[in-house]
Design a protein around this motif. Structure first.
Motif, PDB file in Angstrom:
ATOM      1  N   TRP A  21     -39.259  21.570 -63.900  1.00  0.00           N
ATOM      2  CA  TRP A  21     -39.141  20.461 -64.846  1.00  0.00           C
ATOM      3  C   TRP A  21     -38.959  19.142 -64.111  1.00  0.00           C
ATOM      4  O   TRP A  21     -39.606  18.144 -64.440  1.00  0.00           O
ATOM      5  N   ASP A  22     -38.077  19.128 -63.106  1.00  0.00           N
ATOM      6  CA  ASP A  22     -37.835  17.894 -62.347  1.00  0.00           C
ATOM      7  C   ASP A  22     -39.117  17.367 -61.717  1.00  0.00           C
ATOM      8  O   ASP A  22     -39.384  16.171 -61.741  1.00  0.00           O
ATOM      9  N   PHE A  23     -39.923  18.256 -61.160  1.00  0.00           N
ATOM     10  CA  PHE A  23     -41.156  17.821 -60.504  1.00  0.00           C
ATOM     11  C   PHE A  23     -42.196  17.349 -61.522  1.00  0.00           C
ATOM     12  O   PHE A  23     -42.734  16.245 -61.415  1.00  0.00           O
ATOM     13  N   SER A  25     -42.017  16.589 -64.724  1.00  0.00           N
ATOM     14  CA  SER A  25     -41.669  15.564 -65.709  1.00  0.00           C
ATOM     15  C   SER A  25     -41.473  14.193 -65.062  1.00  0.00           C
ATOM     16  O   SER A  25     -41.102  13.245 -65.735  1.00  0.00           O
ATOM     17  N   SER A  26     -41.766  14.084 -63.779  1.00  0.00           N
ATOM     18  CA  SER A  26     -41.708  12.791 -63.096  1.00  0.00           C
ATOM     19  C   SER A  26     -43.125  12.229 -62.982  1.00  0.00           C
ATOM     20  O   SER A  26     -43.973  12.814 -62.292  1.00  0.00           O
ATOM     21  N   ASP A  28     -44.371   9.946 -61.269  1.00  0.00           N
ATOM     22  CA  ASP A  28     -44.787   9.633 -59.901  1.00  0.00           C
ATOM     23  C   ASP A  28     -45.347  10.841 -59.157  1.00  0.00           C
ATOM     24  O   ASP A  28     -46.079  10.681 -58.185  1.00  0.00           O
ATOM     25  N   ASN A  29     -45.041  12.049 -59.595  1.00  0.00           N
ATOM     26  CA  ASN A  29     -45.559  13.240 -58.915  1.00  0.00           C
ATOM     27  C   ASN A  29     -46.976  13.602 -59.336  1.00  0.00           C
ATOM     28  O   ASN A  29     -47.617  14.423 -58.686  1.00  0.00           O
ATOM     29  N   ASN A  49     -38.676   6.970 -64.621  1.00  0.00           N
ATOM     30  CA  ASN A  49     -38.776   8.047 -63.632  1.00  0.00           C
ATOM     31  C   ASN A  49     -38.938   9.429 -64.244  1.00  0.00           C
ATOM     32  O   ASN A  49     -39.352  10.353 -63.567  1.00  0.00           O
ATOM     33  N   LYS A  50     -38.567   9.597 -65.500  1.00  0.00           N
ATOM     34  CA  LYS A  50     -38.659  10.901 -66.172  1.00  0.00           C
ATOM     35  C   LYS A  50     -39.335  10.732 -67.521  1.00  0.00           C
ATOM     36  O   LYS A  50     -39.267   9.682 -68.150  1.00  0.00           O
ATOM     37  N   GLN A  55     -42.773   7.088 -74.189  1.00  0.00           N
ATOM     38  CA  GLN A  55     -43.075   6.508 -72.875  1.00  0.00           C
ATOM     39  C   GLN A  55     -44.574   6.202 -72.754  1.00  0.00           C
ATOM     40  O   GLN A  55     -45.411   7.016 -73.126  1.00  0.00           O
TER      41      GLN A  55
END
Length: 155
Positions: A21-23, A25-26, A28-29, A49-50, A55
């Motif tokens: 999720w962290d990767f 949902s960013s 920038d990745n 960032n997320k 958004q």
């Protein structure tokens, strides 16, 4: 009238649901898993960032002959660590609806992408899909699959 097409990919990744999720949902990745030859670049200044519902993320992408195209998506739905959905607001498609689903499984995460898309120009859109777009989207998702394996390994 042109058709609505769909793509579905499923990938099992040997990482925790939190890490996946962290990767993914960013915003920038996204560039890290997009083919370089697309010239993909996030140009929005205030996208955060997320992922969050509402958004707006703006891009430049050069899918044909290195000609840059403006693309704006809105993250319309987010359920933390379960899914998020992006929809095109401006760009090359008449319809772009991309679902990103995440499910914890033994040993990692199952990630499912489902895209529904429609091209403009009625039957000419269908011809363009058959000749170019369908194959290009397959190439993009194949590239993402390989990049995710390089970054996180295989199951």
């Amino acid at each position: 009238m042109s058709k609505v097409y769909s793509i579905k990919t499923i990938q099992k990744i040997p990482i925790s649901l939190d890490a996946a999720w962290d990767f993914f949902s960013s915003p920038d990745n996204l560039q890290k898993i997009t083919p370089n030859d697309l010239g993909f670049k996030i140009i929005s200044k205030h996208h955060g960032n997320k992922m969050y519902a509402g958004q707006i993320i703006e891009y430049k992408v050069s899918p044909i002959l290195s000609i840059p195209i403006y693309w704006m998506t809105e993250i319309t739905h987010v359920e933390d660590k379960k899914y998020f959905i992006d929809e095109q607001r401006f760009g090359p498609y008449s319809l772009w609806h991309h679902q990103h689903h995440f499910k914890e499984i033994a040993g990692g995460v199952e990630m499912t992408d489902i895209v529904h898309y429609k091209l403009p120009l009625w039957f000419l859109g269908d011809v363009a899909n058959a000749i170019l777009v369908k194959n290009q989207l397959k190439k993009i998702f194949d590239h993402r699959f390989k990049k995710v394996e390089e970054l996180f390994g295989t199951m």
